[in-house]
Design a protein around this motif. Structure first.
Motif, mmCIF file in Angstrom:
data_model
loop_
_atom_site.group_PDB
_atom_site.id
_atom_site.type_symbol
_atom_site.label_atom_id
_atom_site.label_comp_id
_atom_site.label_asym_id
_atom_site.label_seq_id
_atom_site.Cartn_x
_atom_site.Cartn_y
_atom_site.Cartn_z
ATOM 1 N N GLY A 45 0.804 -1.213 0.000
ATOM 2 C CA GLY A 45 0.000 0.000 0.000
ATOM 3 C C GLY A 45 0.835 1.260 0.000
ATOM 4 N N LEU A 46 1.146 1.750 1.188
ATOM 5 C CA LEU A 46 1.811 3.048 1.303
ATOM 6 C C LEU A 46 3.247 3.024 0.766
ATOM 7 N N SER A 47 4.007 1.995 1.085
ATOM 8 C CA SER A 47 5.411 1.957 0.645
ATOM 9 C C SER A 47 5.520 1.992 -0.877
ATOM 10 N N ASN A 48 4.768 1.117 -1.562
ATOM 11 C CA ASN A 48 4.825 1.102 -3.025
ATOM 12 C C ASN A 48 4.274 2.375 -3.634
ATOM 13 N N THR A 49 3.262 2.942 -2.992
ATOM 14 C CA THR A 49 2.693 4.200 -3.490
ATOM 15 C C THR A 49 3.720 5.319 -3.415
ATOM 16 N N VAL A 50 4.438 5.388 -2.301
ATOM 17 C CA VAL A 50 5.462 6.422 -2.136
ATOM 18 C C VAL A 50 6.595 6.214 -3.138
ATOM 19 N N LEU A 51 6.978 4.962 -3.361
ATOM 20 C CA LEU A 51 8.036 4.686 -4.333
ATOM 21 C C LEU A 51 7.615 5.088 -5.743
#
Length: 368
Positions: A159-165
C-alpha cells in the motif's frame, strides 16, 4: 521518515486513473495443482469489468490434481497446455510469446481481483513511459492471528510503501499476485527469468534498467491466499528476502545511476543496507537495550538495599541514545501504519491493537 513526509506531500498520486480509450488486454494465469483456489479465481476473473477487448488465458503447467479437467469445462476462457510442469516463469513466457494484445495482466491462480481493478489502473498507461502498474495486494482472509499479522504487513508494503516509491519512480518489484504490463515491454526487455528466486522483483529491476516507470494504484485491490502456518510463512519470507539480496546484487549497476537518481542514490543503497546489515544492527540494538535494563535494575536494586526505598524521580532518569532512537523510530513507524490504514479506509478494531503491536515491535525481528 522520508517516506512519511513524501506521502504527506503527494498522498493522492496512487489514486485510480481511468483511461479515455481501452486497448486490448489479456489476463494471464499460470496454473499448477490449484484445485483449492482455481474455482474462486476463475469466478473473480470472469467478473472483471473492461470495455475493451478482453481475453482470459490460463496456462496448465502440468497439473495432476484435476485443475485441467475443471478448466476444460469453463466457457469463455482459452486454455494453453504445457507438456510438463516447468515452473511459473516458463509457463508465463510460453504464453506471453503467443499473446498479441496491447496489455497483459499477469496473475497468480490463488488471487482474486476486484471487479474494476483493470479500469482503475488503465489510465496510468496513458503515460508512454509506464511499463507496469501494480495494485494493492491484500490477504484474502483476515481472521486468525497469522492472517492479521500478514494483513498489516501487506498494507504497509503493497500500500503506502509502493505508493510512495511511485512518487519518485523507484519501485523495484512488480507484485506476482497481480500486475498489469504493457505487452510491448517484454519485446524490449525480455521475458521472465526462469532461474530466479523472485522473478517479480527481477523483472521490476529490469524495467528500471530499461528506464520504464512502474506505478502502484492503492485504490485497485486484489486479494490473495497467504501462508497459514509459521513453517509456510518462514519458507515464503526466506525466499522473498534471499531473492531480494540476489537481485540487488545482480543489478548492482543501477547503484548510483544518474538516469534515475532516486533509485540509484537512495532506494537501492537503502535496500542493500537493510537486507545485509539489518541483522547486525538489530542484534546490537537488542544487546544495548538489555544492558540498559540490567543496569537500571541493578542500580535501583542497590539504592533499595541501602535506603529501603527506590526514591525514583522521573525527571532524573537518564535515557541514552539507544532508548531515544527506539522511541523516535517507533513513533514514526506507528504514524506510517496509521496513514497506511487511512489510505485504504480501514478502521482498526480493539482486537487489532495487540496484532499491530506485535507486527511493529516483534515481527521485524522474525523477518530479520
Amino acid at each position: 521518515v522520508f517516506f512519511l513526509l513524501l506521502f504527506l506531500e503527494k498522498g493522492n498520486w496512487g489514486e485510480a486513473r481511468y483511461a479515455k480509450t481501452f486497448p486490448s488486454l489479456t489476463v494471464l494465469v499460470p496454473v499448477y495443482n490449484s484445485m483449492g483456489t482455481i474455482k474462486k479465481c476463475v469466478k473473480h476473473i470472469k467478473a472483471l469489468k473492461y470495455p475493451g477487448k478482453l481475453d482470459l488465458v490460463f496456462v496448465d503447467d502440468g497439473c495432476t490434481d484435476g485443475s485441467t479437467k475443471y478448466l476444460e469445462k469453463v466457457s469463455g476462457i482459452k486454455l494453453i497446455k504445457m507438456k510438463k510442469n516447468s515452473g511459473k516463469a516458463v509457463a508465463m513466457n510460453f504464453a506471453l510469446s503467443k499473446i498479441k494484445t496491447e496489455m497483459v495482466a499477469c496473475m497468480d491462480s490463488d488471487t482474486y481481483p476486484q471487479e474494476d481493478v483493470l479500469l482503475k489502473t488503465s489510465g496510468y498507461f496513458e503515460d508512454k513511459k509506464v511499463g507496469a502498474v501494480s495494485c494493492l495486494i491484500l490477504p484474502d482472509k483476515n481472521q486468525n492471528f497469522m492472517q492479521r499479522i500478514q494483513f498489516f504487513e501487506y498494507v504497509l508494503g503493497f500500500g503506502l510503501s509502493n505508493t510512495v516509491l511511485t512518487f519518485i519512480n523507484a519501485m523495484t518489484v512488480v507484485p506476482g499476485p497481480m500486475t498489469v504490463f504493457r505487452r510491448s515491454v517484454f519485446d524490449k526487455i525480455g521475458y521472465y527469468d526462469t532461474k530466479n528466486l523472485t522473478e517479480d522483483m527481477e523483472i521490476g529491476l529490469r524495467l528500471q534498467k530499461f528506464n520504464f516507470k512502474i506505478c502502484n494504484c492503492f485504490e485497485a485491490y486484489a486479494r490473495t491466499d497467504t501462508p497459514d502456518t509459521w513453517k509456510k510463512l518462514f519458507k515464503q519470507r526466506d525466499r522473498w528476502y534471499r531473492g531480494r539480496i540476489f537481485n540487488v546484487l545482480k543489478y548492482n549497476k543501477l547503484f548510483f545511476n544518474k538516469q534515475n537518481k532516486n533509485l540509484g542514490f537512495f532506494v537501492l543503497p537503502y535496500l542493500f543496507s537493510l537486507e545485509l546489515i539489518s541483522m547486525i544492527l538489530v542484534l546490537r540494538f537488542i544487546i544495548f537495550f538489555v544492558e540498559d535494563g540490567v543496569r537500571f535494575i541493578t542500580i535501583n536494586g542497590m539504592v533499595l538495599a541501602s535506603t529501603g526505598s527506590l526514591g525514583l524521580e522521573i525527571p532524573k532518569l537518564i535515557f541514552n541514545s539507544t532508548i531515544i532512537f527506539f522511541m523516535f523510530s517507533y513513533v514514526f513507524i506507528f504514524l506510517f501504519l496509521f496513514f497506511s490504514l487511512r489510505l485504504i479506509r480501514y478502521k482498526p478494531t480493539k482486537r487489532d491493537v495487540f496484532v499491530i503491536l506485535i507486527n511493529i515491535l516483534l515481527y521485524p525481528m522474525f523477518i530479520t
